[in-house]
Scaffold this motif. Structure first.
Motif, PDB file in Angstrom:
ATOM      1  N   GLY A 284      -9.770   2.396  17.317  1.00 34.53           N
ATOM      2  CA  GLY A 284      -8.950   2.504  18.515  1.00 34.53           C
ATOM      3  C   GLY A 284      -7.660   1.712  18.481  1.00 34.53           C
ATOM      4  O   GLY A 284      -6.874   1.773  19.428  1.00 34.53           O
ATOM      5  N   LEU A 285      -7.426   0.953  17.428  1.00 37.06           N
ATOM      6  CA  LEU A 285      -6.204   0.176  17.301  1.00 37.06           C
ATOM      7  C   LEU A 285      -5.397   0.670  16.108  1.00 37.06           C
ATOM      8  O   LEU A 285      -5.960   0.956  15.051  1.00 37.06           O
ATOM      9  CB  LEU A 285      -6.522  -1.312  17.091  1.00 37.06           C
ATOM     10  N   ARG A 286      -4.084   0.756  16.279  1.00 39.61           N
ATOM     11  CA  ARG A 286      -3.232   1.041  15.125  1.00 39.61           C
ATOM     12  C   ARG A 286      -3.197  -0.180  14.224  1.00 39.61           C
ATOM     13  O   ARG A 286      -3.096  -1.315  14.702  1.00 39.61           O
ATOM     14  CB  ARG A 286      -1.810   1.397  15.566  1.00 39.61           C
ATOM     15  N   THR A 287      -3.301   0.052  12.939  1.00 39.19           N
ATOM     16  CA  THR A 287      -3.204  -1.017  11.950  1.00 39.19           C
ATOM     17  C   THR A 287      -1.822  -0.978  11.315  1.00 39.19           C
ATOM     18  O   THR A 287      -1.313   0.095  10.981  1.00 39.19           O
ATOM     19  CB  THR A 287      -4.281  -0.840  10.863  1.00 39.19           C
ATOM     20  N   ARG A 288      -1.219  -2.147  11.157  1.00 40.51           N
ATOM     21  CA  ARG A 288       0.102  -2.214  10.534  1.00 40.51           C
ATOM     22  C   ARG A 288       0.030  -3.072   9.276  1.00 40.51           C
ATOM     23  O   ARG A 288      -0.579  -4.146   9.280  1.00 40.51           O
ATOM     24  CB  ARG A 288       1.119  -2.812  11.498  1.00 40.51           C
ATOM     25  N   ILE A 289       0.674  -2.581   8.217  1.00 39.51           N
ATOM     26  CA  ILE A 289       0.674  -3.284   6.932  1.00 39.51           C
ATOM     27  C   ILE A 289       2.074  -3.218   6.339  1.00 39.51           C
ATOM     28  O   ILE A 289       2.711  -2.164   6.347  1.00 39.51           O
ATOM     29  CB  ILE A 289      -0.328  -2.653   5.943  1.00 39.51           C
ATOM     30  N   ILE A 290       2.556  -4.352   5.847  1.00 34.11           N
ATOM     31  CA  ILE A 290       3.749  -4.358   4.988  1.00 34.11           C
ATOM     32  C   ILE A 290       3.245  -4.448   3.553  1.00 34.11           C
ATOM     33  O   ILE A 290       2.540  -5.389   3.192  1.00 34.11           O
ATOM     34  CB  ILE A 290       4.673  -5.538   5.309  1.00 34.11           C
ATOM     35  N   GLY A 291       3.601  -3.467   2.745  1.00 36.25           N
ATOM     36  CA  GLY A 291       3.170  -3.457   1.348  1.00 36.25           C
ATOM     37  C   GLY A 291       4.360  -3.251   0.430  1.00 36.25           C
ATOM     38  O   GLY A 291       5.076  -2.254   0.559  1.00 36.25           O
ATOM     39  N   GLU A 292       4.589  -4.198  -0.479  1.00 41.98           N
ATOM     40  CA  GLU A 292       5.738  -4.117  -1.400  1.00 41.98           C
ATOM     41  C   GLU A 292       5.218  -4.075  -2.838  1.00 41.98           C
ATOM     42  O   GLU A 292       5.110  -5.097  -3.512  1.00 41.98           O
ATOM     43  CB  GLU A 292       6.672  -5.306  -1.198  1.00 41.98           C
ATOM     44  N   PRO A 293       4.894  -2.868  -3.336  1.00 43.79           N
ATOM     45  CA  PRO A 293       4.324  -2.756  -4.676  1.00 43.79           C
ATOM     46  C   PRO A 293       5.340  -2.659  -5.798  1.00 43.79           C
ATOM     47  O   PRO A 293       4.984  -2.748  -6.969  1.00 43.79           O
ATOM     48  CB  PRO A 293       3.513  -1.462  -4.586  1.00 43.79           C
ATOM     49  N   VAL A 294       6.623  -2.446  -5.466  1.00 40.04           N
ATOM     50  CA  VAL A 294       7.657  -2.257  -6.489  1.00 40.04           C
ATOM     51  C   VAL A 294       8.653  -3.408  -6.383  1.00 40.04           C
ATOM     52  O   VAL A 294       9.294  -3.587  -5.348  1.00 40.04           O
ATOM     53  CB  VAL A 294       8.390  -0.913  -6.305  1.00 40.04           C
ATOM     54  N   TRP A 295       8.747  -4.196  -7.450  1.00 39.54           N
ATOM     55  CA  TRP A 295       9.725  -5.281  -7.496  1.00 39.54           C
ATOM     56  C   TRP A 295      10.392  -5.294  -8.864  1.00 39.54           C
ATOM     57  O   TRP A 295       9.936  -4.636  -9.806  1.00 39.54           O
ATOM     58  CB  TRP A 295       9.071  -6.631  -7.190  1.00 39.54           C
ATOM     59  N   ALA A 296      11.467  -6.041  -8.983  1.00 38.57           N
ATOM     60  CA  ALA A 296      12.300  -5.969 -10.180  1.00 38.57           C
ATOM     61  C   ALA A 296      11.568  -6.416 -11.437  1.00 38.57           C
ATOM     62  O   ALA A 296      11.929  -6.001 -12.535  1.00 38.57           O
ATOM     63  CB  ALA A 296      13.568  -6.800  -9.981  1.00 38.57           C
TER      64      ALA A 296
END
Length: 310
Positions: free
Chosen positions: A90-102
């Motif tokens: 019943g809750l939206r889940t929020r994720i910041i995901g940064e899989p690509v880096w230099a």
């Protein structure tokens, strides 16, 4: 955005200030709404976001993507689903995901693109938002172009627009490339055929060879488990037989299994294990144990190559 409950925007930023301007409000909006939120980015970016949040950081789950997502094939089951599936309904889940880096190497990059594309299938229909930052100052233009194919929406500055280049299935297919050839049998290289009767034999051969290449402890156990899972999978699903190659390169031990089967499910090995189900976990275990997994599949057969060790 469309009416699809799942949202997967790419966020393009060019400097630390822009990075914080795009990530911190995202986290604060989740906290204000009482929504669970996780941040999985490289360690130096974690520190930026933590410092900017101050006391608010206590309500956020933080993960260093350099460790948790070193193998891109591990990110969906081991990072994204592991967090989203643990939240109350019943809750939206929020994720910041940064899989690509230099700092990602050329062997890792195709797996990163496929991972970003497959997020869309893995979370389709779910109340989840995954924001993926891309550093426009440090990344090759190719990475930014690929981000437009793997994300339905791109955020640049204050503008959020649908991506006209969005084509996740095409991105997966384009990066399904033949792998560089494994070395031929010789000093330092184990090359062995197997079938159902030789599964135990090749597992022991791989363990002995890995030890000779310098693996020990958990790393050697991982090689043994990966060998067992991949060779068994070939026997059951890949035509009943295959070939195993183990060698050292770049400070790692590589384990490759080839067979005549075709991998038709692009999410194989990326779905969390279903409760009570005992089968179908082999490729998932491989992704969770290896530092990198590369796959090439075609009508002629499938190659899976795992990088283990340091």
């Amino acid at each position: 955005m469309s009416g699809e409950p799942f949202a997967h925007p790419a966020f393009f930023y060019g400097d630390p200030r822009a990075y914080l301007d795009g990530t911190v409000p995202f986290v604060r909006a989740a906290l204000a709404a009482g929504e669970p939120v996780a941040v999985a980015v490289p360690g130096e970016k974690l520190a930026l976001i933590r410092d900017a949040l101050g006391a608010e950081r206590e309500g956020v789950r933080f993960l260093d993507m350099r460790e948790a997502g070193r193998n891109p094939g591990r990110i969906i089951p081991g990072v994204l689903c592991a967090f989203a599936d643990a939240q109350p309904p019943g809750l939206r889940t929020r994720i910041i995901g940064e899989p690509v880096w230099a700092g990602r190497g050329p062997a890792e990059y195709p797996a990163c693109v496929q991972h970003e594309a497959l997020i869309n299938a893995a979370f389709r229909g779910r109340e989840v938002t995954i924001l993926c930052p891309y550093d426009t100052a440090a990344l090759h233009p190719r990475a930014l172009a690929d981000a437009r194919t793997t994300h339905p929406v791109v955020i640049e500055g204050a503008e959020e627009r649908p991506s006209a280049a969005y084509d996740p299935e095409g991105a997966v297919a384009r990066h399904n490339r033949p792998l560089p050839p494994a070395p031929a049998a010789g000093p330092g290289v184990l090359h062995a055929g197997f079938d159902a009767e030789r599964l135990s034999v090749v597992r022991h051969l791989a363990a002995d060879h890995g030890a000779g290449l310098g693996l020990a402890g958990e790393a050697l156990e991982n090689l043994t488990l990966v060998t067992a899972e991949l060779t068994t999978n070939s026997v059951v699903h890949g035509g009943g037989r295959g070939t195993l190659t183990v060698w050292a390169a770049g400070g790692q031990v590589l384990c490759e299994v080839r067979d005549r089967g075709r991998l038709t499910d692009p999410l194989a090995g990326r779905r969390p294990a279903a409760p009570g189900r005992h089968g179908g976990r082999g490729l998932l275990l491989v992704n969770l144990l290896a530092a990198l997994v590369r796959t090439h599949t075609s009508p002629a057969g499938t190659t899976i190559r795992c990088h283990l060790g340091a």
